[in-house]
Design a protein around this motif. Structure first.
Motif, PDB file in Angstrom:
ATOM      1  N   ILE A   6      -6.268  -0.033   5.836  1.00  0.00           N
ATOM      2  CA  ILE A   6      -6.362  -1.485   5.994  1.00  0.00           C
ATOM      3  C   ILE A   6      -5.103  -2.042   6.661  1.00  0.00           C
ATOM      4  O   ILE A   6      -5.163  -2.796   7.633  1.00  0.00           O
ATOM      5  CB  ILE A   6      -6.574  -2.153   4.619  1.00  0.00           C
ATOM      6  N   CYS A  49      -6.511   2.719   1.123  1.00  0.00           N
ATOM      7  CA  CYS A  49      -5.837   1.485   1.489  1.00  0.00           C
ATOM      8  C   CYS A  49      -4.935   1.588   2.719  1.00  0.00           C
ATOM      9  O   CYS A  49      -4.768   0.612   3.433  1.00  0.00           O
ATOM     10  CB  CYS A  49      -5.050   0.953   0.295  1.00  0.00           C
ATOM     11  N   SER A  81      -5.820   2.428  -4.821  1.00  0.00           N
ATOM     12  CA  SER A  81      -5.859   2.721  -3.393  1.00  0.00           C
ATOM     13  C   SER A  81      -7.294   2.655  -2.877  1.00  0.00           C
ATOM     14  O   SER A  81      -7.564   2.122  -1.789  1.00  0.00           O
ATOM     15  CB  SER A  81      -5.223   4.090  -3.180  1.00  0.00           C
ATOM     16  N   PHE A 123       0.828  -1.203   0.000  1.00  0.00           N
ATOM     17  CA  PHE A 123       0.000   0.000   0.000  1.00  0.00           C
ATOM     18  C   PHE A 123       0.864   1.255   0.000  1.00  0.00           C
ATOM     19  O   PHE A 123       0.543   2.247  -0.641  1.00  0.00           O
ATOM     20  CB  PHE A 123      -0.953  -0.005   1.197  1.00  0.00           C
ATOM     21  N   PHE A 128      -8.468  -1.155  -2.879  1.00  0.00           N
ATOM     22  CA  PHE A 128      -7.927  -1.905  -1.746  1.00  0.00           C
ATOM     23  C   PHE A 128      -8.478  -1.378  -0.431  1.00  0.00           C
ATOM     24  O   PHE A 128      -8.576  -2.110   0.548  1.00  0.00           O
ATOM     25  CB  PHE A 128      -6.399  -1.829  -1.731  1.00  0.00           C
ATOM     26  N   GLY A 129      -8.821  -0.108  -0.394  1.00  0.00           N
ATOM     27  CA  GLY A 129      -9.371   0.447   0.842  1.00  0.00           C
ATOM     28  C   GLY A 129     -10.776  -0.039   1.089  1.00  0.00           C
ATOM     29  O   GLY A 129     -11.170  -0.283   2.231  1.00  0.00           O
ATOM     30  N   GLY A 165     -10.628  -4.590   1.396  1.00  0.00           N
ATOM     31  CA  GLY A 165      -9.304  -4.856   1.948  1.00  0.00           C
ATOM     32  C   GLY A 165      -8.929  -6.317   1.966  1.00  0.00           C
ATOM     33  O   GLY A 165      -7.756  -6.658   2.077  1.00  0.00           O
ATOM     34  N   SER A 217      -5.179   8.352   2.193  1.00  0.00           N
ATOM     35  CA  SER A 217      -4.639   7.009   2.272  1.00  0.00           C
ATOM     36  C   SER A 217      -3.429   6.956   3.196  1.00  0.00           C
ATOM     37  O   SER A 217      -3.304   6.075   4.037  1.00  0.00           O
ATOM     38  CB  SER A 217      -4.253   6.583   0.867  1.00  0.00           C
TER      39      SER A 217
END
Lengths: 305, 632
Positions: free
Chosen positions: B378, B375, B458, B320, B461-462, B465, B367
């Motif tokens: 996470i 992300c 980002s 990340f 994935f955020g 997760g 982020s």
């Protein structure tokens, strides 16, 4: 489940109204009705908004984003029942981050207006996070010390006061004290900040929203009140005995919250406001209280003195 | 597939020589797609050899495959940005710059793959050298040259320490092979120190804030996002192949905590956009270090749940960080191209002039400060989870170290939030503070592609997760960690997505309804009764962090210069404040002066006369003769 939602939606503004009422009664005035914050809220909802020409995207979305994220944080806290709306292991970090998100949105919105007064408020407000976040994490970590890694709701529930165990009382009092000071800081109350002050130089939270108006302002007021109620809900959860019948829990809970509102009003009436430059030093108090909680739990676990 | 990818990277030097940046980009993308597939295969299927042939000195462990995936993701995105950036900011050194870039990519792959300490050292040195030469893209500027030289010298010292470590390792094991070797004694400390130079641990980080600001923006993004991860890769490898005592790990934990804290307070105090980002890389490396220490502590103290969460957190944070840090560096490159300055106090109001860059920066800022929806949140959630798991009745020392680490990590993440709200609101918010900022325009769509891809990654994935966890499953198994906590972790992350999804739905519903029913008017900011406000009256970066920097005074050394107003009608007034790094101005400068002074004692020897050189040679020979005879 429904009680949770009802409390989250309706309790915050009553809480603020009760604080104002307490202060008025202490000062010998009649004071506005407890429902006055509601009247203000609905009045603001009908107004139009003025945006600053210097501001950008964050200023437009910040009040809604802040309110929604505080609301989501409130869902992770038990409000008047044994369980919160959503709970899972490690939800404390989501809780912390959601509060941080609301704070970041408000702070950037204030900075976007380009007003130096709002910058001042933003800078003061965000500095408090540096000490509040570790304090909260330490309190959660301390509670996890004796019962293991769990969701925030059950961590608090497992440590509810049991009058036959002096350690549980000590831990509850200490934790409640730490959370109460955090509530005063986060809710921007005396002695850290005075919502009723009229000088921009001495304001913290209020000065950040100088350029916010209309519906946005209504949302800002609601989310500030909700933030306070979240902390007072956490404290109230300590007072709910582990063996309470489920129908009684909402009553104990609301009693605890109203008592805390009156306590806040009393604190505001009798304690003068701290000097701005000393504020940050005093925000460390919850951190040290959190350390005391951890010490108490460790000592308890090692078999007392 | 990985080796084929490296071949294609070699091939990419051809268009580089011919200054065809477009073909170069296409070849790098192709090569990275190939190596991505190869690394993925290595991560998912156990026992695969490279290209089906068994080479004695190249192999791919699951750990290397994970870092290889990060690199194969980062290289093409970085190259796409590099192409646009080089076009917008051309200098004479373009062809050679592309060659150094491709050499850097190749050597970074080789560092991961080498199974032999000699090959490893060769590729390690190639990586340092090629990146040093690539930094020199803007070679006419004095600042660039000195920054690049500083980087080279630091990397050479680090490589020397590494070389000593590998020498000890050879003496112990009698072989240059690196797989399944056990590292002990001096070797493990030396190797750790050598890798710490690259990664940027305290007190060896001083090259980052010097080299990143002077490198071209795509390179600073790739160095900070990807290259320093080779140091982390090395550290994890050393940890895997050596055994540790709890007290040693507590020392390393303390170093990581200091790294994170020291990095973030400087990131907060720094007024230069890229230098602040460089310090924040140090902070993130510290966070990864904390997670690595908790992983090993979990193994030592027999707490597998904590160990697996911590390792997972460290690896996720590597991925990340490579996403959001590269993105922020690329966007700071856009700011540089538009305003020709990176000094926060000369910028401002860019969100109305560079609307897309500012929105992307906002995402990167959220982020990196671990705000939910993006992300960074996470991986910090996973790391905090492992720290909380350390609280328990089993070990008092571990509970206390968890308390300390948790509190410091919480302070660090809060300070990171402060640092990045500062950067966003001073650079992009408010009104412009200078002519250049007022005239800034968005520098073309091609410079926005890479940050946009990274921003989308980002966000994805955020919000989801648990996605990368499915391929990390086997990685954890490989290193003997139980997966009991793994499935509950997936559940936790799904709950997080649920809450965040609810947040987004509520937000859009309320916001859209509000926009529909509410009338808005535009009006200047309320000046509290004062008319004629200018951009210079806004809060500055220094003022924003003042409450905290007052608190951190002993740790932040500030030099202030005030030109106070004089007389009844003051003509001018000026105030300047600069934060200097204690480590840099104290330890490093003084020690380098001492070393220089010591070396100057011998400068008389180097006098340029051949006859005197022959005399030195003769003296040396005679001395050797006497020594040999004496020993006999």
């Amino acid at each position: 489940m429904l009680t949770n939602l009802i409390f989250i939606i309706f309790l915050p503004l009553i809480f603020v109204g009760l604080i104002t009422k307490t202060k008025a009664v202490w000062a010998g005035r009649k004071g506005p009705s407890i429902l006055q914050p509601y009247y203000n809220f609905f009045k603001l909802l009908r107004k139009s908004e003025i945006h600053s020409i210097s501001s950008g995207i964050v200023f437009r979305i910040a009040p809604v984003l802040a309110m929604v994220s505080v609301f989501c944080a409130a869902m992770l806290v038990p409000f008047g029942s044994k369980e919160s709306l959503v709970s899972f292991k490690g939800d404390f970090f989501l809780f912390m981050s959601l509060l941080a998100l609301s704070k970041a949105a408000t702070v950037i919105a204030a900075m976007e207006t380009g007003s130096s007064f709002e910058g001042m408020g933003a800078s003061r407000e965000i500095s408090f996070t540096a000490f509040l976040e570790p304090a909260f994490l330490l309190i959660i970590g301390s509670l996890a010390y004796s019962v293991g890694f769990d969701s925030m709701g059950s961590l608090f529930y497992m440590h509810s006061v049991n009058i036959f165990n002096e350690w549980s009382v000590i831990i509850a009092i200490l934790t409640a004290m730490g959370l109460f000071i955090m509530m005063l800081v986060e809710g921007a109350r005396v002695p850290f900040d005075d919502p009723a002050t009229h000088l921009e130089l001495t304001m913290i939270h209020e000065v950040m929203v100088l350029d916010t108006s209309g519906i946005n302002l209504a949302f800002v007021h609601y989310s500030a009140a909700l933030k306070m109620v979240i902390y007072s809900a956490l404290i109230s959860n300590f007072l709910i005995p582990g063996n309470a019948i489920s129908i009684g829990i909402p009553f104990i809970f609301i009693g605890g919250n109203l008592a805390l509102a009156i306590l806040t009003g009393l604190v505001e009436s009798i304690i003068p406001r701290y000097r701005i430059s000393r504020n940050l030093e005093l925000v460390i108090i919850p951190l040290s209280v959190a350390l005391l909680v951890l010490t108490a739990l460790i000592v308890n676990n090692l078999g007392g003195f | 597939m990985i080796l084929l990818g490296i071949m294609v990277l070699l091939l990419a030097m051809l268009p580089a020589v011919m200054k065809r940046a477009g073909w170069f980009t296409i070849l790098v993308c192709l090569a990275s797609a190939m190596s991505f597939g190869g690394y993925l295969k290595h991560l998912l299927i156990p026992g695969v050899t490279l290209e089906g042939v068994s080479l004695p000195w190249l192999s791919c462990s699951p750990l290397a495959a994970w870092f290889g995936l990060i690199f194969s993701l980062g290289f093409p995105i970085g190259t796409i940005y590099a192409q646009a950036y080089l076009k917008a900011h051309p200098t004479k050194g373009m062809a050679s710059h592309l060659i150094w870039l491709s050499l850097m990519f190749i050597s970074m792959h080789l560092v991961l793959l080498s199974a032999n300490s000699l090959i490893f050292m060769l590729s390690w040195e190639l990586m340092s050298l090629s990146s040093f030469l690539a930094i020199l893209y803007d070679r006419d500027s004095e600042e660039t040259r000195s920054g690049a030289l500083y980087y080279l010298v630091t990397m050479q010292i680090g490589a020397m320490v590494l070389l000593a470590g590998f020498a000890f390792l050879y003496l112990e094991s009698g072989s240059f092979m690196l797989d399944s070797v056990r590292i002990g004694g001096y070797a493990k400390w030396l190797l750790l120190a050598g890798f710490a130079f690259k990664a940027g641990f305290f007190p060896l980080y001083s090259w980052l804030p010097k080299a990143h600001p002077v490198a071209p923006s795509h390179l600073s993004g790739m160095m900070s996002g990807l290259m320093i991860k080779t140091g982390i890769f090395g550290i994890i490898w050393v940890m895997l192949s050596s055994s540790w005592q709890a007290f040693e790990l507590y020392i390393l934990l303390a170093i990581s905590l200091i790294t994170a804290f020291n990095g973030v307070i400087h990131a907060m105090a720094e007024g230069h956009l890229k230098r602040s980002l460089a310090y924040s890389s140090i902070e993130n490396i510290g966070i990864i270090g904390i997670a690595i220490c908790f992983w090993q502590l979990g193994l030592v103290l027999n707490n597998p749940a904590m160990a697996s969460l911590a390792l997972l957190g460290a690896l996720l944070h590597c991925l990340f960080h490579s996403i959001f840090k590269s993105m922020l560096f690329y966007l700071s490159g856009n700011v540089l191209l538009a305003c020709h300055s990176l000094d926060c106090n000369a910028l401002g109001g860019l969100d109305k002039r560079m609307s897309m860059s500012s929105k992307l920066f906002l995402g990167g800022m959220a982020s990196i400060s671990a705000l939910p929806l993006f992300c960074g949140f996470i991986s910090e959630l996973v790391i905090f989870g492992s720290i909380i798991l350390g609280f328990g009745k089993a070990s008092l020392a571990q509970s206390i170290s968890s308390a300390v680490a948790g509190a410091i990590l919480a302070i660090v993440s809060a300070l990171a939030l402060i640092a990045f709200t500062k950067l966003y609101s001073i650079v992009f918010g408010g009104n412009p503070r200078s002519e250049a900022a007022a005239k800034a325009v968005e520098p073309g769509a091609s410079l926005l592609i890479s940050p946009m891809i990274l921003g989308i990654l980002s966000l994805v994935f955020g919000l989801f997760g648990w996605l990368p966890l499915s391929i990390m499953d086997r990685l954890l198994q490989e290193y003997g960690l139980t997966l009991g906590s793994y499935h509950s972790l997936v559940g936790v992350l799904q709950m997080v997505s649920l809450v965040l999804g609810m947040l987004l739905i509520c937000f859009f519903a309320i916001y859209l309804v509000k926009c529909r029913i509410c009338k808005t008017k535009l009006y200047p900011t309320w000046g509290c009764g004062y008319h004629g406000t200018t951009g210079k009256m806004q809060y500055t970066a220094n003022a924003y962090i003042d409450p905290l920097s007052y608190f951190l005074k002993p740790l932040l050394y500030k030099r202030a210069k005030l030109d106070a107003p004089k007389g009844y009608f003051p003509g001018s007034i000026a105030f300047e404040e600069q934060v200097t790094d204690y480590l840099d101005s104290g330890l490093i400068r003084s020690s380098s002066t001492l070393i220089t002074r010591f070396l100057k004692l011998f400068s008389g020897i180097h006098n340029g006369r051949t006859n005197s050189y022959i005399t030195w040679l003769l003296i040396a020979l005679i001395a050797l003769l006497i020594w040999v005879l004496g020993v006999k």
